[in-house]
Design a protein around this motif. Structure first.
Motif, mmCIF file in Angstrom:
data_model
loop_
_atom_site.group_PDB
_atom_site.id
_atom_site.type_symbol
_atom_site.label_atom_id
_atom_site.label_comp_id
_atom_site.label_asym_id
_atom_site.label_seq_id
_atom_site.Cartn_x
_atom_site.Cartn_y
_atom_site.Cartn_z
ATOM 1 N N ASN A 70 1.294 -1.141 0.047
ATOM 2 C CA ASN A 70 -0.231 -0.070 -0.121
ATOM 3 C C ASN A 70 1.202 1.305 -0.035
ATOM 4 O O ASN A 70 1.611 1.203 0.151
ATOM 5 C CB ASN A 70 -0.738 -0.144 1.379
ATOM 6 C CG ASN A 70 -2.035 0.858 1.349
ATOM 7 O OD1 ASN A 70 -1.453 1.712 1.651
ATOM 8 N ND2 ASN A 70 -3.292 0.057 0.942
ATOM 9 N N PRO A 71 0.564 2.123 -1.029
ATOM 10 C CA PRO A 71 1.480 3.254 -1.002
ATOM 11 C C PRO A 71 1.360 4.076 1.160
ATOM 12 O O PRO A 71 2.257 5.704 0.831
ATOM 13 C CB PRO A 71 0.603 4.309 -1.842
ATOM 14 C CG PRO A 71 -0.798 3.620 -2.303
ATOM 15 C CD PRO A 71 -0.615 2.156 -1.943
ATOM 16 N N HIS A 72 0.437 3.297 1.152
ATOM 17 C CA HIS A 72 0.320 4.806 2.719
ATOM 18 C C HIS A 72 1.768 4.449 3.495
ATOM 19 O O HIS A 72 1.883 4.838 3.772
ATOM 20 C CB HIS A 72 -0.537 4.434 3.140
ATOM 21 C CG HIS A 72 -0.718 5.193 5.028
ATOM 22 N ND1 HIS A 72 -0.400 6.466 4.366
ATOM 23 C CD2 HIS A 72 -1.052 4.748 6.098
ATOM 24 C CE1 HIS A 72 -1.069 6.982 6.226
ATOM 25 N NE2 HIS A 72 -0.797 6.030 6.410
ATOM 26 N N ILE A 73 2.607 3.165 3.191
ATOM 27 C CA ILE A 73 3.625 2.680 3.883
ATOM 28 C C ILE A 73 4.471 3.541 3.275
ATOM 29 O O ILE A 73 5.456 4.087 4.392
ATOM 30 C CB ILE A 73 3.597 1.472 3.664
ATOM 31 C CG1 ILE A 73 2.825 0.207 4.149
ATOM 32 C CG2 ILE A 73 4.962 0.575 4.713
ATOM 33 C CD1 ILE A 73 2.561 0.340 5.767
ATOM 34 N N ALA A 74 4.964 3.407 1.983
ATOM 35 C CA ALA A 74 5.921 4.602 1.300
ATOM 36 C C ALA A 74 5.670 6.161 1.398
ATOM 37 O O ALA A 74 6.815 6.786 2.041
ATOM 38 C CB ALA A 74 5.797 4.661 0.020
ATOM 39 N N GLU A 75 4.475 6.707 2.393
ATOM 40 C CA GLU A 75 4.446 7.841 2.752
ATOM 41 C C GLU A 75 4.854 8.349 4.075
ATOM 42 O O GLU A 75 5.049 9.186 4.107
ATOM 43 C CB GLU A 75 3.131 8.315 2.614
ATOM 44 C CG GLU A 75 2.314 8.349 1.048
ATOM 45 C CD GLU A 75 0.965 8.187 1.315
ATOM 46 O OE1 GLU A 75 -0.360 8.120 2.474
ATOM 47 O OE2 GLU A 75 -0.120 8.439 -0.089
ATOM 48 N N GLY A 83 7.209 5.990 5.584
ATOM 49 C CA GLY A 83 8.579 5.488 6.034
ATOM 50 C C GLY A 83 8.855 4.450 4.986
ATOM 51 O O GLY A 83 8.419 3.837 4.473
ATOM 52 N N SER A 84 10.138 3.461 5.815
ATOM 53 C CA SER A 84 10.325 1.809 5.049
ATOM 54 C C SER A 84 9.712 1.331 5.169
ATOM 55 O O SER A 84 8.965 1.354 6.443
ATOM 56 C CB SER A 84 11.800 2.243 5.745
ATOM 57 O OG SER A 84 11.786 1.917 7.088
ATOM 58 N N ILE A 85 9.164 -0.487 5.063
ATOM 59 C CA ILE A 85 8.288 -1.042 5.269
ATOM 60 C C ILE A 85 9.105 -1.585 6.211
ATOM 61 O O ILE A 85 8.574 -2.187 6.981
ATOM 62 C CB ILE A 85 9.075 -1.635 4.129
ATOM 63 C CG1 ILE A 85 7.643 -1.715 2.494
ATOM 64 C CG2 ILE A 85 8.371 -3.336 4.370
ATOM 65 C CD1 ILE A 85 7.814 -2.935 0.977
ATOM 66 N N THR A 86 10.133 -1.675 6.496
ATOM 67 C CA THR A 86 11.022 -2.491 7.517
ATOM 68 C C THR A 86 9.933 -1.714 9.595
ATOM 69 O O THR A 86 10.051 -2.222 10.070
ATOM 70 C CB THR A 86 12.748 -2.008 7.771
ATOM 71 O OG1 THR A 86 12.884 -3.326 6.714
ATOM 72 C CG2 THR A 86 13.013 -2.938 9.444
ATOM 73 N N GLU A 87 10.219 -0.063 8.935
ATOM 74 C CA GLU A 87 9.590 0.905 10.229
ATOM 75 C C GLU A 87 8.087 0.325 10.825
ATOM 76 O O GLU A 87 7.812 0.119 11.522
ATOM 77 C CB GLU A 87 9.567 2.013 9.842
ATOM 78 C CG GLU A 87 11.622 2.742 10.328
ATOM 79 C CD GLU A 87 11.742 4.325 10.028
ATOM 80 O OE1 GLU A 87 12.164 4.976 11.038
ATOM 81 O OE2 GLU A 87 11.667 4.876 8.615
#
Length: 509
Positions: free
Chosen positions: A121-126, A128-132
């Motif tokens: 989902n683009p909200h995760i990129a908004e 920060g990182s996937i790991t975070e």
């Protein structure tokens, strides 16, 4: 014999048969016209989940605040029972029954790989990182707000049953302090019918979501030459037999099954943590994700995506709040029933400690195992999921990366069966109690009525699996059913506050 006949005369056949007819009708519709049915469900879900989505978010925040108020105000000292009464169950037994009745096997299904669904989902990129961030949302969606739904209603039901000692174990009865005599009329009937339909919708959602994973494990272990759908339906029927047997043996059978489930559950988590090879990442990233959840809790709770830039709350947060709301028909009744002798403060805070704590541990251990492999470059689960869209196969692939994967598959299977059986024996018991016009605190529903509900609980899930409904449409069943339940929940909490306030004002009389 005479007493049993008198008890059978107390059965409310309208409340019993109307949901039965509706669910059978919906199941037949899904069987005969699966494509058309899925399209209609999707359209209705858009209206409730997207157009009116803020409604679910507001209820979530509001009930969490109410749970804290009840715990630390004068209401917190009210004993759910006689003023000097002691708890009927030990903290471990009580916590085990509460935790297992409210989550079913979904917790295992989602714990393994929920972060993968968020990662795309683009909200995760908004943010920060996937790991975070991918590990933060599972903790948020399965912790304080959902358990607040359960625990606030549990103390309302517990107060009704153990303090006021009312003999109608229904939603409408919990609304009596506000509704008055209307609780016995048409309005009360409507409330109870909505409640039972939501109960059946909630069970359909959870059965339909996780049982295909159990089927996948069976096929993987034994190479069964059947489709996943066929194996899933067989598993549903076997699970139905297990929880039917448990519920017919009363609370003794339910408590024994709950403790067995907890031992299996924590055994699985310990094995993955110790031998999976991701122990350090699991602990450190889990600790970090927990901190981020607390740090951004208000932001996460109120995020509505008004521009529909990513539809994240519509796809996930709103669905989860609705999903837990429809489960509020049975789980809080059961929690309130087994919480006799505990104060309101002990019930709510104890529920947060055992329920939320156990849930968070599950997502930290199982979720961060696969996230650790992804982050370290040992596997690319995100690419696998994007290529196939099959979360069930993805979870099997995750388990196969573990040492002693065959043993872990078997343990996961047993744990899921135990979770389902423990959840649905409490649901069947609650639904059977609903069938009675009057049922005293220490009375049990007739075995045949209980058996009827055990069978009915399995009808819609089988129809959804047979019609091969998408994950989106399975979620839709909960979102649609939860809308009227939210209104009833507000009415019930208002009634409880009014009744408990009067109780305190009159000196606990």
């Amino acid at each position: 014999m005479k007493q049993e006949r008198k008890k059978n005369n107390q059965i409310d056949w309208m409340i019993t048969l109307v949901p039965f007819i509706l669910i059978v009708g919906l199941a037949v519709y899904l069987f005969l016209f699966p494509e058309q049915a899925n399209k209609v469900i999707s359209q209705v879900r858009f209206f409730f989940g997207d157009t009116l989505g803020l409604y679910y978010l507001v209820i979530g925040v509001g009930i969490l605040v109410i749970s804290l108020f009840l715990s630390f105000s004068k209401y917190g000292d009210i004993v759910l029972g006689d003023p000097d009464e002691k708890p009927r169950y030990s903290f471990f037994t009580w916590g085990s029954m509460m935790f297992t009745c409210g989550l079913a096997a979904d917790i295992l299904f989602y714990s393994f790989a929920e972060w993968v669904m968020y990662a795309a989902n683009p909200h995760i990129a908004e943010m920060g990182s996937i790991t975070e961030w991918a590990g933060v949302f599972p903790l948020f969606h399965w912790s304080f707000i959902p358990w607040a739904f359960y625990l606030v209603l549990a103390v309302a039901f517990g107060f009704m049953l153990h303090v006021r000692k009312r003999n109608r174990q229904r939603y409408s009865e919990a609304c009596r302090p506000v509704l008055g005599k209307r609780a016995d009329g048409l309005l009360g009937r409507v409330i109870d019918l909505f409640a039972l339909f939501a109960l059946l919708a909630g069970t359909a959602t959870t059965f339909s979501v996780a049982t295909p994973l159990m089927a996948g494990i069976i096929v993987d272990l034994f190479g069964v030459a059947l489709s996943r759908t066929a194996v899933t339906i067989i598993i549903l029927l076997i699970t139905c037999a297990v929880y039917t047997y448990a519920v017919l043996h009363g609370f003794k059978g339910i408590s024994w099954l709950a403790k067995l489930c907890i031992y299996l559950f924590f055994g699985l988590l310990i094995i993955v943590l110790l031998i999976g090879g991701q122990g350090r990442f699991i602990i450190e990233n889990g600790f970090q994700s927990l901190g981020k959840m607390f740090q951004h809790f208000i932001e996460l709770s109120t995020y509505a995506d008004p521009t529909r830039a990513n539809n994240f709350p519509q796809d996930w947060t709103i669905y989860y709040w609705a999903y837990w709301m429809v489960w509020c028909i049975a789980a809080p009744f059961f929690i309130g029933n087994v919480s006799r002798g505990r104060t309101i403060k002990q019930t709510i805070l104890g529920g947060y400690i055992f329920g939320v704590g156990s849930t968070i541990v599950s997502f930290i251990v199982l979720g961060n195992y696969s996230l650790g492999l992804q982050t370290g470059g040992a596997a690319d689960f995100i690419a696998q999921y994007e290529a196939s869209g099959d979360l069930y196969d993805l979870i099997l692939n995750i388990i196969h990366t573990m040492p002693a994967s065959t043993f872990i598959l078997i343990l996961t299977m047993l744990c899921m069966i135990a979770f389902y059986a423990t959840s649905f024996d409490s649901i069947a018991y609650t639904a059977a109690c609903y069938s009675y016009k009057r049922l005293g605190e220490n009375e049990k529903p007739n075995a045949w009525i209980t058996l009827l509900w055990c069978i009915l609980l399995i009808a819609l899930p089988i129809a959804l699996v047979f019609s091969e409904s998408s994950m989106n449409n399975i979620q839709s069943v909960s979102i649609i059913s939860a809308f009227p339940i939210g209104i009833i929940m507000i009415l019930m909490i208002w009634s409880f506050m009014k009744d408990a306030g009067q109780y305190l004002k009159n000196g606990s009389k």
